[in-house]
Design a protein around this motif. Structure first.
Motif, PDB file in Angstrom:
ATOM      1  N   GLU A 149       5.952  46.264  48.317  1.00  0.00           N
ATOM      2  CA  GLU A 149       7.226  45.972  48.555  1.00  0.00           C
ATOM      3  C   GLU A 149       7.482  44.721  49.539  1.00  0.00           C
ATOM      4  O   GLU A 149       6.923  44.769  50.810  1.00  0.00           O
ATOM      5  CB  GLU A 149       7.990  46.961  49.148  1.00  0.00           C
TER       6      GLU A 149
ATOM      7  N   GLY B 281       9.969  42.472  51.686  1.00  0.00           N
ATOM      8  CA  GLY B 281      11.302  42.208  52.421  1.00  0.00           C
ATOM      9  C   GLY B 281      11.460  40.891  53.331  1.00  0.00           C
ATOM     10  O   GLY B 281      10.559  40.165  53.378  1.00  0.00           O
TER      11      GLY B 281
ATOM     12  N   ASP C 238      17.808  43.958  52.935  1.00  0.00           N
ATOM     13  CA  ASP C 238      17.397  44.764  51.546  1.00  0.00           C
ATOM     14  C   ASP C 238      16.945  43.769  50.432  1.00  0.00           C
ATOM     15  O   ASP C 238      17.732  42.958  50.126  1.00  0.00           O
ATOM     16  CB  ASP C 238      18.430  45.778  51.235  1.00  0.00           C
TER      17      ASP C 238
END
Length: 91
Positions: free
Chosen positions: A69, A71, A91
């Motif tokens: 992930e 970010g 986000d």
């Protein structure tokens, strides 16, 4: 959407820029530095001779990941205290 934090973080720096940080027990690897700027705290206030010196704060907006992930995170370094903080995350 961004969220404001104020959490202390441990940061590893190489050649003057952050390369890794630990936030809430997770190790993040910086993939890209998106922005970097320096601001003087309270620059808009009138300074008095007896007032303490305004300290610099260095901001780094980075793209980082603890795993797959990715970010965007804003790290802040306070030159007066030597402390790093995660000030914002997107986000």
């Amino acid at each position: 959407m961004s969220r404001v934090y104020g959490d202390p973080v441990d940061v590893w720096v190489v050649d003057g820029r952050p390369v890794r940080f630990v936030w809430r027990g997770r190790l993040y690897t910086v993939r890209v530095v998106l922005e970097h700027w320096v601001a003087t705290r309270d620059w808009w206030r009138e300074r008095h001779p007896e007032a303490e010196e305004a300290s610099e704060r260095e901001f780094w907006r980075v793209e980082a990941s603890p795993d797959k992930e990715i970010g965007v995170y804003e790290l802040r370094f306070d030159a007066a205290t030597g402390a790093w903080m995660l000030s914002r995350a997107w986000d």
